[in-house]
Write a protein that holds these residues in place. Structure first.
Motif: not given
Length: 162
Positions: A58-84
Motif C-alpha cells: 500500500l505504501w509503495m503504491l502511494y509513494k511511487f506514482k506515475h509522474s510528468v516532469d520537465e523532460q520525462h514521463l515516468w511510468l511506475r508500479y510500486a518498486r517493481e519497475f520504473e520507465y522514463r
C-alpha cells in the motif's frame, strides 16, 4: 511546470485494505482453533509478515506514482519497475479504455508496452521514435506505443499535451 504525479492503484487499493483489516481477525481465529502452541506461534509470525507485506505494498503504491516532469514521463508500479520516456519522443496521447488478460503488470505486445491494472489500460501514448524497454528476464524490446492505467486519465492527457 513542476512535477505532476498521477495515481494508478485506485482499483487495487480497496482489496489490499480489506485484507489488511481482516488479518488481525484471521490471526485471532487461528489462535482460537489451533491447539498446538508451536503451530500457533508459526502461524502468528506468518500472519504478521503478511500484514507487513500488505502495508508495504500500500505504501509503495502511494509513494511511487506515475509522474510528468520537465523532460520525462515516468511510468511506475510500486518498486517493481520504473520507465522514463522523454517528452520529446511523445507524438500523441489519447484516453481510451482497453481490456486485456495478459496477467502481467508489464508486457510488450506488437511493439506496445502494456502496463495494465486489473487487466485494463486507459491512456495511450504514441511515440515518434522507438524506445528501448527492459522487461528483465523477458528481454529488451523496442516499443512505439505505450498503454497504461491512470486513476485520472484526463489529468495525465492534459499534462502530456502541454
Amino acid at each position: 511546470m513542476g512535477d505532476q504525479t498521477f495515481g494508478y492503484s485506485a482499483q487495487v487499493r480497496p482489496f489490499l485494505w480489506v485484507f489488511l483489516v481482516l488479518t488481525p481477525f484471521e490471526i485471532l481465529l487461528v489462535d482460537l482453533i489451533v491447539p498446538w502452541y508451536w503451530l500457533r506461534a508459526v502461524l502468528l509470525v506468518f500472519g504478521l509478515l503478511g500484514a507487513l507485506l500488505l502495508a508495504w505494498m500500500l505504501w509503495m503504491l502511494y509513494k511511487f506514482k506515475h509522474s510528468v516532469d520537465e523532460q520525462h514521463l515516468w511510468l511506475r508500479y510500486a518498486r517493481e519497475f520504473e520507465y522514463r520516456i522523454p517528452l520529446a519522443a511523445i507524438e500523441n496521447v489519447t484516453q481510451g479504455m482497453t481490456s486485456r488478460s495478459l496477467n502481467k503488470t508489464r508486457s510488450v505486445v506488437d511493439g506496445t508496452l502494456v502496463l495494465e491494472i486489473s487487466h485494463s489500460t486507459n491512456v495511450r501514448v504514441l511515440l515518434n521514435e522507438p524506445q528501448e524497454i527492459d522487461l528483465g528476464r523477458r528481454g529488451v524490446h523496442e516499443v512505439t506505443k505505450i498503454e497504461f492505467w491512470a486513476d485520472n486519465p484526463d489529468d495525465v492527457v492534459r499534462a502530456l499535451r502541454k
